[in-house]
Design a protein around this motif. Structure first.
Motif, PDB file in Angstrom:
ATOM      1  N   PHE A 133       0.875  -1.003  -0.631  1.00 27.05           N
ATOM      2  CA  PHE A 133      -0.023   0.209  -0.369  1.00 27.05           C
ATOM      3  C   PHE A 133       1.198   1.306  -0.368  1.00 27.05           C
ATOM      4  O   PHE A 133       2.238   1.253   0.619  1.00 27.05           O
ATOM      5  CB  PHE A 133      -1.036  -0.269   1.499  1.00 27.05           C
ATOM      6  CG  PHE A 133      -1.391  -1.261   0.772  1.00 27.05           C
ATOM      7  CD1 PHE A 133      -3.433  -1.271   1.160  1.00 27.05           C
ATOM      8  CD2 PHE A 133      -1.235  -2.548   1.638  1.00 27.05           C
ATOM      9  CE1 PHE A 133      -3.932  -2.207   0.667  1.00 27.05           C
ATOM     10  CE2 PHE A 133      -2.398  -3.714   1.922  1.00 27.05           C
ATOM     11  CZ  PHE A 133      -3.235  -3.729   1.468  1.00 27.05           C
ATOM     12  N   SER A 134       0.382   2.041  -0.929  1.00 29.64           N
ATOM     13  CA  SER A 134       1.797   3.487  -1.179  1.00 29.64           C
ATOM     14  C   SER A 134       0.623   4.967  -1.297  1.00 29.64           C
ATOM     15  O   SER A 134      -0.247   4.351  -2.410  1.00 29.64           O
ATOM     16  CB  SER A 134       2.414   3.107  -2.108  1.00 29.64           C
ATOM     17  OG  SER A 134       3.542   4.423  -2.232  1.00 29.64           O
ATOM     18  N   SER A 135       1.404   6.003  -1.216  1.00 25.80           N
ATOM     19  CA  SER A 135       0.242   6.924  -1.727  1.00 25.80           C
ATOM     20  C   SER A 135       0.645   7.197  -3.044  1.00 25.80           C
ATOM     21  O   SER A 135       0.789   8.291  -3.722  1.00 25.80           O
ATOM     22  CB  SER A 135       1.084   8.745  -0.653  1.00 25.80           C
ATOM     23  OG  SER A 135       1.801   8.496  -0.743  1.00 25.80           O
ATOM     24  N   ARG A 136       1.646   6.328  -3.843  1.00 24.68           N
ATOM     25  CA  ARG A 136       1.819   6.760  -5.214  1.00 24.68           C
ATOM     26  C   ARG A 136       2.443   5.145  -5.811  1.00 24.68           C
ATOM     27  O   ARG A 136       2.960   4.520  -4.708  1.00 24.68           O
ATOM     28  CB  ARG A 136       3.162   7.232  -5.352  1.00 24.68           C
ATOM     29  CG  ARG A 136       3.004   9.129  -5.046  1.00 24.68           C
ATOM     30  CD  ARG A 136       4.132   9.580  -5.119  1.00 24.68           C
ATOM     31  NE  ARG A 136       4.172  11.475  -4.302  1.00 24.68           N
ATOM     32  CZ  ARG A 136       5.087  12.528  -4.633  1.00 24.68           C
ATOM     33  NH1 ARG A 136       6.720  12.419  -4.987  1.00 24.68           N
ATOM     34  NH2 ARG A 136       4.851  13.688  -4.003  1.00 24.68           N
ATOM     35  N   ILE A 137       2.037   5.196  -6.755  1.00 26.88           N
ATOM     36  CA  ILE A 137       1.999   4.340  -7.695  1.00 26.88           C
ATOM     37  C   ILE A 137       3.840   4.488  -8.693  1.00 26.88           C
ATOM     38  O   ILE A 137       4.111   4.938  -8.850  1.00 26.88           O
ATOM     39  CB  ILE A 137       1.111   4.145  -9.002  1.00 26.88           C
ATOM     40  CG1 ILE A 137       0.225   3.565  -7.813  1.00 26.88           C
ATOM     41  CG2 ILE A 137       1.619   2.774  -9.585  1.00 26.88           C
ATOM     42  CD1 ILE A 137      -1.447   3.625  -9.110  1.00 26.88           C
ATOM     43  N   ALA A 141       6.775   6.325  -3.103  1.00 29.00           N
ATOM     44  CA  ALA A 141       6.571   7.050  -2.090  1.00 29.00           C
ATOM     45  C   ALA A 141       7.124   5.987  -0.701  1.00 29.00           C
ATOM     46  O   ALA A 141       7.058   4.686  -1.463  1.00 29.00           O
ATOM     47  CB  ALA A 141       5.185   7.305  -1.954  1.00 29.00           C
ATOM     48  N   LEU A 142       5.882   5.744   0.210  1.00 28.04           N
ATOM     49  CA  LEU A 142       6.824   4.778   1.178  1.00 28.04           C
ATOM     50  C   LEU A 142       5.751   3.310   1.109  1.00 28.04           C
ATOM     51  O   LEU A 142       5.122   4.229   0.537  1.00 28.04           O
ATOM     52  CB  LEU A 142       6.880   5.081   2.727  1.00 28.04           C
ATOM     53  CG  LEU A 142       7.965   5.671   3.088  1.00 28.04           C
ATOM     54  CD1 LEU A 142       7.332   6.748   4.720  1.00 28.04           C
ATOM     55  CD2 LEU A 142       9.105   5.073   3.411  1.00 28.04           C
ATOM     56  N   TYR A 150      -0.223   1.684   6.890  1.00 25.55           N
ATOM     57  CA  TYR A 150      -0.775   2.609   5.732  1.00 25.55           C
ATOM     58  C   TYR A 150      -1.681   3.663   6.720  1.00 25.55           C
ATOM     59  O   TYR A 150      -1.189   4.863   6.257  1.00 25.55           O
ATOM     60  CB  TYR A 150      -0.796   2.260   4.675  1.00 25.55           C
ATOM     61  CG  TYR A 150      -1.576   2.963   3.557  1.00 25.55           C
ATOM     62  CD1 TYR A 150       0.057   4.242   3.370  1.00 25.55           C
ATOM     63  CD2 TYR A 150      -2.509   3.380   2.943  1.00 25.55           C
ATOM     64  CE1 TYR A 150      -0.374   4.983   2.516  1.00 25.55           C
ATOM     65  CE2 TYR A 150      -2.978   4.808   2.588  1.00 25.55           C
ATOM     66  CZ  TYR A 150      -1.795   4.617   1.880  1.00 25.55           C
ATOM     67  OH  TYR A 150      -1.786   6.492   0.816  1.00 25.55           O
ATOM     68  N   CYS A 151      -2.947   3.633   6.633  1.00 26.28           N
ATOM     69  CA  CYS A 151      -3.876   4.137   6.935  1.00 26.28           C
ATOM     70  C   CYS A 151      -3.036   5.146   8.528  1.00 26.28           C
ATOM     71  O   CYS A 151      -3.587   6.400   8.836  1.00 26.28           O
ATOM     72  CB  CYS A 151      -4.750   2.870   7.798  1.00 26.28           C
ATOM     73  SG  CYS A 151      -5.739   2.454   6.778  1.00 26.28           S
ATOM     74  N   MET A 221      -4.142  10.994  -8.352  1.00 24.76           N
ATOM     75  CA  MET A 221      -4.291  10.761  -6.612  1.00 24.76           C
ATOM     76  C   MET A 221      -4.728   9.752  -6.900  1.00 24.76           C
ATOM     77  O   MET A 221      -4.668   8.875  -5.594  1.00 24.76           O
ATOM     78  CB  MET A 221      -5.490  11.520  -6.818  1.00 24.76           C
ATOM     79  CG  MET A 221      -5.680  13.234  -6.532  1.00 24.76           C
ATOM     80  SD  MET A 221      -7.120  13.846  -5.899  1.00 24.76           S
ATOM     81  CE  MET A 221      -7.074  12.686  -4.054  1.00 24.76           C
ATOM     82  N   PRO A 222      -4.058   8.389  -8.075  1.00 21.36           N
ATOM     83  CA  PRO A 222      -3.814   6.743  -8.476  1.00 21.36           C
ATOM     84  C   PRO A 222      -2.720   7.041  -6.569  1.00 21.36           C
ATOM     85  O   PRO A 222      -1.965   7.559  -7.195  1.00 21.36           O
ATOM     86  CB  PRO A 222      -3.724   6.737  -9.134  1.00 21.36           C
ATOM     87  CG  PRO A 222      -3.129   8.015  -9.726  1.00 21.36           C
ATOM     88  CD  PRO A 222      -3.221   9.362  -9.908  1.00 21.36           C
ATOM     89  N   GLU A 223      -3.754   5.410  -6.001  1.00 19.43           N
ATOM     90  CA  GLU A 223      -2.670   5.369  -5.422  1.00 19.43           C
ATOM     91  C   GLU A 223      -2.510   3.907  -5.331  1.00 19.43           C
ATOM     92  O   GLU A 223      -4.285   3.232  -5.413  1.00 19.43           O
ATOM     93  CB  GLU A 223      -3.121   6.064  -3.567  1.00 19.43           C
ATOM     94  CG  GLU A 223      -3.061   7.020  -3.195  1.00 19.43           C
ATOM     95  CD  GLU A 223      -3.054   7.545  -2.162  1.00 19.43           C
ATOM     96  OE1 GLU A 223      -3.655   6.299  -1.032  1.00 19.43           O
ATOM     97  OE2 GLU A 223      -3.083   8.545  -1.326  1.00 19.43           O
ATOM     98  N   ALA A 224      -2.146   3.281  -4.497  1.00 17.32           N
ATOM     99  CA  ALA A 224      -1.734   1.687  -4.435  1.00 17.32           C
ATOM    100  C   ALA A 224      -2.662   1.379  -3.330  1.00 17.32           C
ATOM    101  O   ALA A 224      -2.273   1.294  -1.673  1.00 17.32           O
ATOM    102  CB  ALA A 224      -0.192   0.562  -4.538  1.00 17.32           C
ATOM    103  N   TRP A 225      -3.969   1.196  -2.884  1.00 17.08           N
ATOM    104  CA  TRP A 225      -4.955   1.813  -1.834  1.00 17.08           C
ATOM    105  C   TRP A 225      -5.274   0.467  -1.594  1.00 17.08           C
ATOM    106  O   TRP A 225      -5.980   0.011  -2.499  1.00 17.08           O
ATOM    107  CB  TRP A 225      -4.763   3.045  -1.609  1.00 17.08           C
ATOM    108  CG  TRP A 225      -5.493   2.856  -0.192  1.00 17.08           C
ATOM    109  CD1 TRP A 225      -4.815   2.533   0.686  1.00 17.08           C
ATOM    110  CD2 TRP A 225      -6.104   3.677   0.250  1.00 17.08           C
ATOM    111  NE1 TRP A 225      -5.420   2.760   2.004  1.00 17.08           N
ATOM    112  CE2 TRP A 225      -6.617   4.317   1.795  1.00 17.08           C
ATOM    113  CE3 TRP A 225      -6.730   4.922   0.086  1.00 17.08           C
ATOM    114  CZ2 TRP A 225      -7.189   4.785   2.986  1.00 17.08           C
ATOM    115  CZ3 TRP A 225      -8.155   6.717   0.992  1.00 17.08           C
ATOM    116  CH2 TRP A 225      -7.848   5.488   2.481  1.00 17.08           C
TER     117      TRP A 225
END
Length: 309
Positions: A133-137, A141-142, A150-151, A221-225
């Motif tokens: 899970f990450s804030s950037r694809i 980012a971490l 992540y949350c 804004m896509p994320e691995a979430w």
């Protein structure tokens, strides 16, 4: 300053710089929060010129990876024409989509058709999984192995901003943190790291006059979430704007994704985190109505809804 709105004359100068001396502004396009978007005619070709601060280069590169992944999965997205970096801006140009309309302009049957198409498109997008899970694809980012980690990390970032803006008040922030931390670990095992657009509101979507989905816009804004991450903007902004789309959307999405374990809890966690984020960012925004709606929504989340068993 790079973050200030771009004037018509400045946009025209950038259009000529990045496209050529023949480029001319046709109109401003009111889509894409935080950016300046313009329809540009270059010879017999129409493009969308999207202008933003140079500081967003890395973020937008990650967003572009998300857009390419979506396109490869058959999700309708705008076709990129070029990306240029100037001294102060990143300027992206996309092919103009002829004949597209806002989903708001559809009749009821068109809105239902649009909901089915969008549900199928988001279902296909959520088939694209990631290893964490990450804030950037793409690894800029971490990356966290567990959604709970992540949350908690994201919540920490938001609470810092909330402390600076003073919104919401500290006791409310503490209540949100306590509530998220109380349930996030139990829900984490059901979460999946998928490609989430995270900004599915009506101004980021285009339909054909018949209601079929033409494009999902604004891949900044896509994320691995977790896939539940999509539901904040869907529930809070899209479905209230075009309510006829909700039932067909959910049916088409479930046809692809099946039953989703612990879904209500996962969606509620997303709403808590993202509503707090809206309020924490409100010090830099002038939309008082948005802030008021977010405060009311957070109150309902904290007092009017029990956590599912």
């Amino acid at each position: 300053m790079a973050n200030e709105p771009i004037s018509h004359s400045a946009a025209a100068d950038l259009a000529r710089e990045v496209i050529g001396p023949h480029a001319r502004i046709v109109e401003q396009v009111p889509l894409g929060f935080g950016n300046s978007n313009w329809r540009v005619r270059a010879g017999d070709v129409d493009l969308v010129l999207k202008i933003g601060p140079r500081a967003s280069t890395d973020k937008w590169a990650a967003g572009e990876r998300g857009r390419r992944l979506a396109a490869a999965a058959g999700v309708p997205v705008p076709e990129i024409h070029d990306v240029t970096t100037t001294d102060h801006h990143v300027v992206r140009t996309y092919r103009w989509i002829d004949g597209a309309v806002s989903p708001r302009d559809l009749d009821q049957a068109g809105r239902r058709r649009f909901g089915r198409d969008l549900g199928a498109a988001v279902g296909a997008l959520h088939e694209l999984t990631h290893t964490g899970f990450s804030s950037r694809i793409g690894g800029s980012a971490l990356v966290f192995d567990h959604w709970s980690d992540y949350c908690v990390h994201r919540l920490g970032q938001i609470t810092v901003r909330a402390g600076r803006s003073g919104n919401p008040p500290a006791p409310v922030v503490s209540r949100v943190v306590d509530e998220v931390e109380r349930v996030v670990h139990a829900a984490s095992g059901s979460a999946r790291a998928v490609t989430c657009h995270r900004d599915l509101h009506v101004d980021n979507l285009l339909a054909g006059p018949d209601g079929h989905l033409r494009a999902i816009l604004d891949w900044d804004m896509p994320e691995a979430w977790d896939e539940a991450g999509e539901w904040f903007k869907l529930d809070w902004m899209l479905f209230p704007a075009i309510p006829e789309a909700q039932v067909p959307f959910e049916a088409a999405y479930r046809d692809l994704r099946g039953e989703l374990p612990d879904w209500d809890r996962r969606v509620r966690l997303v709403h808590l985190i993202e509503t707090l984020n809206v309020l924490a960012n409100s010090g830099s925004r002038s939309d008082a109505d948005l802030t008021s709606r977010a405060a009311d929504h957070l109150d309902v989340l904290l007092t009017g809804q029990d956590d599912p068993d």
